[in-house]
Design a protein around this motif. Sequence first.
Motif, PDB file in Angstrom:
ATOM      1  N   PHE A  19      17.037   3.933  -9.941  1.00  0.00           N
ATOM      2  CA  PHE A  19      18.000   3.093  -9.235  1.00  0.00           C
ATOM      3  C   PHE A  19      17.260   2.003  -8.473  1.00  0.00           C
ATOM      4  CE2 PHE A  19      16.743   6.224  -6.092  1.00  0.00           C
ATOM      5  CZ  PHE A  19      16.682   5.521  -4.899  1.00  0.00           C
ATOM      6  N   ASP A  20      17.992   0.971  -8.097  1.00  0.00           N
ATOM      7  CA  ASP A  20      17.446  -0.132  -7.320  1.00  0.00           C
ATOM      8  C   ASP A  20      17.508   0.243  -5.841  1.00  0.00           C
ATOM      9  OD1 ASP A  20      16.829  -2.450  -5.974  1.00  0.00           O
ATOM     10  OD2 ASP A  20      18.070  -3.736  -7.233  1.00  0.00           O
ATOM     11  N   PRO A  21      16.357   0.366  -5.150  1.00  0.00           N
ATOM     12  CA  PRO A  21      16.374   0.796  -3.743  1.00  0.00           C
ATOM     13  C   PRO A  21      17.047  -0.196  -2.808  1.00  0.00           C
ATOM     14  CG  PRO A  21      14.183   0.075  -4.378  1.00  0.00           C
ATOM     15  CD  PRO A  21      14.991   0.130  -5.639  1.00  0.00           C
ATOM     16  N   ALA A  22      17.316  -1.422  -3.290  1.00  0.00           N
ATOM     17  CA  ALA A  22      18.010  -2.396  -2.444  1.00  0.00           C
ATOM     18  C   ALA A  22      19.506  -2.096  -2.361  1.00  0.00           C
ATOM     19  CB  ALA A  22      17.792  -3.807  -2.978  1.00  0.00           C
ATOM     20  N   LEU A  23      19.995  -1.270  -3.266  1.00  0.00           N
ATOM     21  CA  LEU A  23      21.417  -0.946  -3.266  1.00  0.00           C
ATOM     22  C   LEU A  23      21.712   0.164  -2.260  1.00  0.00           C
ATOM     23  CD1 LEU A  23      22.103  -0.912  -7.109  1.00  0.00           C
ATOM     24  CD2 LEU A  23      22.485  -2.778  -5.495  1.00  0.00           C
ATOM     25  N   LEU A  24      22.823   0.047  -1.566  1.00  0.00           N
ATOM     26  CA  LEU A  24      23.236   1.049  -0.594  1.00  0.00           C
ATOM     27  C   LEU A  24      24.629   1.554  -0.954  1.00  0.00           C
ATOM     28  CD1 LEU A  24      22.011  -0.669   2.699  1.00  0.00           C
ATOM     29  CD2 LEU A  24      20.893   1.172   1.446  1.00  0.00           C
ATOM     30  N   PRO A  25      24.932   2.818  -0.641  1.00  0.00           N
ATOM     31  CA  PRO A  25      24.053   3.803  -0.008  1.00  0.00           C
ATOM     32  C   PRO A  25      23.050   4.380  -1.014  1.00  0.00           C
ATOM     33  CG  PRO A  25      26.140   4.815  -0.540  1.00  0.00           C
ATOM     34  CD  PRO A  25      26.293   3.362  -0.902  1.00  0.00           C
ATOM     35  N   LEU A  26      21.934   4.897  -0.486  1.00  0.00           N
ATOM     36  CA  LEU A  26      20.931   5.494  -1.346  1.00  0.00           C
ATOM     37  C   LEU A  26      21.451   6.820  -1.898  1.00  0.00           C
ATOM     38  CD1 LEU A  26      17.719   4.839   0.799  1.00  0.00           C
ATOM     39  CD2 LEU A  26      18.471   3.603  -1.238  1.00  0.00           C
ATOM     40  N   PRO A  27      21.114   7.126  -3.130  1.00  0.00           N
ATOM     41  CA  PRO A  27      21.593   8.383  -3.724  1.00  0.00           C
ATOM     42  C   PRO A  27      20.962   9.604  -3.057  1.00  0.00           C
ATOM     43  CG  PRO A  27      20.036   7.301  -5.182  1.00  0.00           C
ATOM     44  CD  PRO A  27      20.320   6.330  -4.081  1.00  0.00           C
ATOM     45  N   TRP A  28      21.607  10.723  -3.253  1.00  0.00           N
ATOM     46  CA  TRP A  28      21.156  11.991  -2.667  1.00  0.00           C
ATOM     47  C   TRP A  28      21.478  13.101  -3.648  1.00  0.00           C
ATOM     48  CZ3 TRP A  28      18.827  12.497   2.133  1.00  0.00           C
ATOM     49  CH2 TRP A  28      18.680  13.799   2.639  1.00  0.00           C
ATOM     50  N   PRO A  29      20.493  13.816  -4.170  1.00  0.00           N
ATOM     51  CA  PRO A  29      19.068  13.790  -3.831  1.00  0.00           C
ATOM     52  C   PRO A  29      18.324  12.690  -4.590  1.00  0.00           C
ATOM     53  CG  PRO A  29      19.479  15.506  -5.426  1.00  0.00           C
ATOM     54  CD  PRO A  29      20.824  14.920  -5.095  1.00  0.00           C
ATOM     55  N   ARG A  30      17.123  12.362  -4.139  1.00  0.00           N
ATOM     56  CA  ARG A  30      16.375  11.276  -4.774  1.00  0.00           C
ATOM     57  C   ARG A  30      14.872  11.482  -4.588  1.00  0.00           C
ATOM     58  NH1 ARG A  30      17.798   9.012   0.250  1.00  0.00           N
ATOM     59  NH2 ARG A  30      16.041   8.072   1.367  1.00  0.00           N
ATOM     60  N   LEU A  31      14.104  10.749  -5.384  1.00  0.00           N
ATOM     61  CA  LEU A  31      12.655  10.679  -5.270  1.00  0.00           C
ATOM     62  C   LEU A  31      12.237   9.223  -5.205  1.00  0.00           C
ATOM     63  CD1 LEU A  31      11.389  13.327  -7.881  1.00  0.00           C
ATOM     64  CD2 LEU A  31      11.226  13.496  -5.396  1.00  0.00           C
ATOM     65  N   ASP A  32      11.423   8.856  -4.234  1.00  0.00           N
ATOM     66  CA  ASP A  32      10.870   7.509  -4.119  1.00  0.00           C
ATOM     67  C   ASP A  32       9.350   7.612  -4.207  1.00  0.00           C
ATOM     68  OD1 ASP A  32      13.509   6.649  -3.467  1.00  0.00           O
ATOM     69  OD2 ASP A  32      13.146   7.226  -1.385  1.00  0.00           O
ATOM     70  N   GLY A  33       8.723   6.695  -4.936  1.00  0.00           N
ATOM     71  CA  GLY A  33       7.277   6.783  -5.047  1.00  0.00           C
ATOM     72  C   GLY A  33       6.627   5.499  -5.503  1.00  0.00           C
ATOM     73  N   VAL A  34       5.321   5.430  -5.316  1.00  0.00           N
ATOM     74  CA  VAL A  34       4.513   4.329  -5.833  1.00  0.00           C
ATOM     75  C   VAL A  34       3.345   4.912  -6.614  1.00  0.00           C
ATOM     76  CG1 VAL A  34       5.124   2.650  -4.052  1.00  0.00           C
ATOM     77  CG2 VAL A  34       3.160   4.149  -3.704  1.00  0.00           C
ATOM     78  N   TRP A  35       2.940   4.166  -7.637  1.00  0.00           N
ATOM     79  CA  TRP A  35       1.784   4.495  -8.484  1.00  0.00           C
ATOM     80  C   TRP A  35       0.973   3.218  -8.544  1.00  0.00           C
ATOM     81  CZ3 TRP A  35       2.242   5.108 -14.502  1.00  0.00           C
ATOM     82  CH2 TRP A  35       1.059   5.666 -15.013  1.00  0.00           C
ATOM     83  N   SER A  36      -0.160   3.201  -7.840  1.00  0.00           N
ATOM     84  CA  SER A  36      -0.893   1.944  -7.697  1.00  0.00           C
ATOM     85  C   SER A  36      -2.308   2.055  -8.260  1.00  0.00           C
ATOM     86  CB  SER A  36      -0.944   1.519  -6.224  1.00  0.00           C
ATOM     87  OG  SER A  36      -1.577   2.499  -5.419  1.00  0.00           O
ATOM     88  N   PHE A  37      -2.775   0.926  -8.838  1.00  0.00           N
ATOM     89  CA  PHE A  37      -4.072   0.847  -9.501  1.00  0.00           C
ATOM     90  C   PHE A  37      -4.908  -0.218  -8.796  1.00  0.00           C
ATOM     91  CE2 PHE A  37      -0.900   2.350 -12.359  1.00  0.00           C
ATOM     92  CZ  PHE A  37      -1.505   3.266 -13.194  1.00  0.00           C
ATOM     93  N   HIS A  38      -6.139   0.134  -8.463  1.00  0.00           N
ATOM     94  CA  HIS A  38      -6.996  -0.755  -7.683  1.00  0.00           C
ATOM     95  C   HIS A  38      -8.374  -0.844  -8.344  1.00  0.00           C
ATOM     96  CE1 HIS A  38      -3.870  -0.349  -4.591  1.00  0.00           C
ATOM     97  NE2 HIS A  38      -3.862   0.917  -4.955  1.00  0.00           N
ATOM     98  N   LEU A  39      -8.772  -2.064  -8.677  1.00  0.00           N
ATOM     99  CA  LEU A  39     -10.018  -2.300  -9.399  1.00  0.00           C
ATOM    100  C   LEU A  39     -11.056  -2.909  -8.469  1.00  0.00           C
ATOM    101  CD1 LEU A  39      -7.439  -2.739 -11.386  1.00  0.00           C
ATOM    102  CD2 LEU A  39      -9.149  -3.570 -12.986  1.00  0.00           C
ATOM    103  N   ARG A  40     -12.259  -2.354  -8.503  1.00  0.00           N
ATOM    104  CA  ARG A  40     -13.363  -2.863  -7.701  1.00  0.00           C
ATOM    105  C   ARG A  40     -14.564  -3.088  -8.600  1.00  0.00           C
ATOM    106  NH1 ARG A  40      -9.410  -3.121  -5.307  1.00  0.00           N
ATOM    107  NH2 ARG A  40      -8.835  -2.279  -3.256  1.00  0.00           N
ATOM    108  N   PRO A  41     -15.171  -4.278  -8.554  1.00  0.00           N
ATOM    109  CA  PRO A  41     -16.331  -4.534  -9.414  1.00  0.00           C
ATOM    110  C   PRO A  41     -17.549  -3.732  -8.968  1.00  0.00           C
ATOM    111  CG  PRO A  41     -15.980  -6.353  -7.891  1.00  0.00           C
ATOM    112  CD  PRO A  41     -14.806  -5.432  -7.720  1.00  0.00           C
ATOM    113  N   LEU A  42     -18.308  -3.275  -9.932  1.00  0.00           N
ATOM    114  CA  LEU A  42     -19.552  -2.553  -9.689  1.00  0.00           C
ATOM    115  C   LEU A  42     -20.691  -3.263 -10.406  1.00  0.00           C
ATOM    116  CD1 LEU A  42     -18.431   1.174 -10.227  1.00  0.00           C
ATOM    117  CD2 LEU A  42     -18.778  -0.002  -8.045  1.00  0.00           C
TER     118      LEU A  42
END
Length: 229
Positions: A154-177
């Motif tokens: 679902f779009d988290p900008a929409l209200l009301p938020l559903p119940w039950p729900r899961l919210d999360g982030v999956w982030s990737f970070h690159l550092r030169p070596l």
Amino acid sequence: MPKSPTSRRPGAPPPLLTLAGAALAVYVLRFRPRLLTWGATPGEAAGPLPGDELVPDADTTSTMAVTLPAPPAEVWSWLVQMGGDRAGWYSWDRLDHYGEPSADHVVPEWQKLEEGQRLLATRDGRSWFTVAGLEPERTLVLRSDVDLAAGRSFDPALLPLPWPRLDGVWSFHLRPLPFDETRLVVRTRGKGRPRWLTGPLDLLLGEPAHFIMQTRQFHNLRTRLDALA
């Protein structure tokens, strides 16, 4: 009359329940911390990363990392084309890509990605990741918000938020070596409501599943980059 060897005190928990409780305690205290920080240094696991602010009061978080044999620009080319309707996820394709093999080469038409873009997670389009942030060759943040009752994103900008729900982030970070290598740090942060429902799901299913899938993605990315090298 002497007690039978198999008898137990009245009110004592069944042996199987006791064994299960002991196994869960060992997992939580000994193995779970390793799963949640696989490959990451203490500094990488503890430090803030872009995307953390999207789930500031996370119930669960993980930070995993790997060193890849290519510079960030080459690693980015593989990450930026991820998606169920694009290159796949480079993990266990039978589990997250309907058995269709993830791409084994860089595809030019999948090299453009924009904030707000949806990356499908299922063929029917009911579940997706949203590109919540990106800095080319450095950071890619994917957001997932799932309505558990409906079984779809679902779009988290929409209200009301559903119940039950899961919210999360999956982030990737690159550092030169040095020597044209890249340190890839991957972080997840999740929050679920109601916690009495999502807590056990995270502990027993979500976290182990992420470990299995993320380590496989690391392996497959390395294999692809080694082949090119």
